[in-house]
Design a protein around this motif. Structure first.
Motif, PDB file in Angstrom:
ATOM      1  N   MET A 164      17.479  61.409  35.262  1.00 34.15           N
ATOM      2  CA  MET A 164      18.533  61.958  35.415  1.00 34.15           C
ATOM      3  C   MET A 164      18.481  62.681  35.739  1.00 34.15           C
ATOM      4  N   ASP A 165      18.980  63.517  37.390  1.00 28.49           N
ATOM      5  CA  ASP A 165      19.909  64.814  37.347  1.00 28.49           C
ATOM      6  C   ASP A 165      20.117  65.505  36.736  1.00 28.49           C
ATOM      7  N   TRP A 166      19.264  67.343  36.780  1.00 28.64           N
ATOM      8  CA  TRP A 166      19.815  68.407  36.258  1.00 28.64           C
ATOM      9  C   TRP A 166      20.998  68.701  35.816  1.00 28.64           C
ATOM     10  N   PRO A 167      21.834  68.893  36.891  1.00 27.05           N
ATOM     11  CA  PRO A 167      23.047  69.181  37.171  1.00 27.05           C
ATOM     12  C   PRO A 167      23.454  68.072  35.768  1.00 27.05           C
ATOM     13  N   VAL A 168      23.767  66.718  36.360  1.00 26.22           N
ATOM     14  CA  VAL A 168      24.081  65.880  35.299  1.00 26.22           C
ATOM     15  C   VAL A 168      23.960  65.724  34.252  1.00 26.22           C
ATOM     16  N   ALA A 169      22.975  66.370  33.826  1.00 27.02           N
ATOM     17  CA  ALA A 169      22.391  66.429  32.210  1.00 27.02           C
ATOM     18  C   ALA A 169      22.580  67.764  31.730  1.00 27.02           C
ATOM     19  N   LEU A 170      23.262  68.498  32.257  1.00 23.86           N
ATOM     20  CA  LEU A 170      24.197  70.153  31.951  1.00 23.86           C
ATOM     21  C   LEU A 170      25.206  69.580  31.658  1.00 23.86           C
ATOM     22  N   LEU A 171      26.007  68.833  32.941  1.00 23.80           N
ATOM     23  CA  LEU A 171      27.522  68.403  32.561  1.00 23.80           C
ATOM     24  C   LEU A 171      27.634  67.990  31.373  1.00 23.80           C
ATOM     25  N   ALA A 219      25.865  67.700  28.483  1.00 20.28           N
ATOM     26  CA  ALA A 219      25.318  68.507  27.225  1.00 20.28           C
ATOM     27  C   ALA A 219      26.476  69.516  27.049  1.00 20.28           C
ATOM     28  N   ALA A 220      27.513  69.562  28.605  1.00 20.61           N
ATOM     29  CA  ALA A 220      28.505  70.471  27.792  1.00 20.61           C
ATOM     30  C   ALA A 220      29.641  70.327  27.961  1.00 20.61           C
ATOM     31  N   ALA A 221      30.200  68.474  28.367  1.00 23.41           N
ATOM     32  CA  ALA A 221      31.245  67.808  27.546  1.00 23.41           C
ATOM     33  C   ALA A 221      30.625  67.896  26.219  1.00 23.41           C
ATOM     34  N   LEU A 222      29.364  67.359  25.610  1.00 22.21           N
ATOM     35  CA  LEU A 222      29.595  67.463  24.663  1.00 22.21           C
ATOM     36  C   LEU A 222      29.674  68.511  23.229  1.00 22.21           C
ATOM     37  N   VAL A 223      29.669  69.435  23.754  1.00 22.19           N
ATOM     38  CA  VAL A 223      29.417  70.651  23.131  1.00 22.19           C
ATOM     39  C   VAL A 223      31.583  71.112  23.141  1.00 22.19           C
ATOM     40  N   ALA A 224      31.732  71.018  24.626  1.00 24.61           N
ATOM     41  CA  ALA A 224      33.282  70.813  24.072  1.00 24.61           C
ATOM     42  C   ALA A 224      33.597  70.224  23.606  1.00 24.61           C
ATOM     43  N   ILE A 225      33.539  68.348  23.556  1.00 22.96           N
ATOM     44  CA  ILE A 225      34.049  67.262  22.793  1.00 22.96           C
ATOM     45  C   ILE A 225      33.687  67.849  20.829  1.00 22.96           C
ATOM     46  N   ALA A 226      32.724  68.367  20.956  1.00 21.93           N
ATOM     47  CA  ALA A 226      32.433  68.584  19.230  1.00 21.93           C
ATOM     48  C   ALA A 226      32.910  69.389  18.893  1.00 21.93           C
ATOM     49  N   THR A 227      33.335  70.391  19.310  1.00 22.92           N
ATOM     50  CA  THR A 227      34.120  71.931  19.434  1.00 22.92           C
ATOM     51  C   THR A 227      35.515  71.213  18.987  1.00 22.92           C
TER      52      THR A 227
END
Length: 152
Positions: free
Chosen positions: A1-8, A10-18
């Protein structure tokens, strides 16, 4: 998996959890009133509780479900006891669910503290998951008791 996709991701997961956390916090402590007759036969009430005769208040009863390991339950019990003491005919009772999973299942308790508000006949009027919001609960008790308390 590419780094930008992994960061995106992770950011989506944090946003959903928040967002889920904020939604859950907004619901916690809110008084949820129960419709009078729509589900009355299936809804447990005071007769299903392990209470001694005469434990119910003449006007209303605050039934708090707690467990031994609940960190917010002792403070909630004190607050509900003080609130009940301000009203004639209102009682607060606490039920420990630590060793009674069947009672928790019967009343659908998934978090402690959970508080049920019963009317003079022992019928469930409202349910509060989490620490009750005092202003909302006071307004409900004013309505049930016909009182006109002025907030301090």
């Amino acid at each position: 998996m590419d780094w930008p996709v992994a960061l995106l991701a992770a950011a989506a997961l944090v946003a959903i959890a928040t967002a889920a956390g904020f939604a859950m916090r907004a619901r916690t402590g809110r008084v949820s009133t129960v419709s009078p007759a729509s589900d009355a036969p299936a809804r447990p009430d005071a007769a299903d509780l392990p209470l001694a005769p005469g434990a119910l208040g003449a006007e209303a009863t605050l039934v708090q479900f707690s467990t031994e390991y609940c960190s917010r339950c002792p403070a909630t019990a004190r607050a509900l006891g003080e609130l009940a003491g301000r009203y004639e005919g209102v009682r607060h009772v606490e039920i420990d669910l630590t060793r009674d999973a069947r009672l928790a299942d019967r009343f659908g308790i998934v978090q402690t503290p959970t508080t049920l508000v019963l009317d003079h006949a022992g019928a469930r009027v409202a349910r509060i998951g989490g620490v009750p919001r005092t202003a909302d609960l006071t307004a409900l008790l004013d309505r049930l008791t016909g009182s006109d308390h002025v907030p301090a």
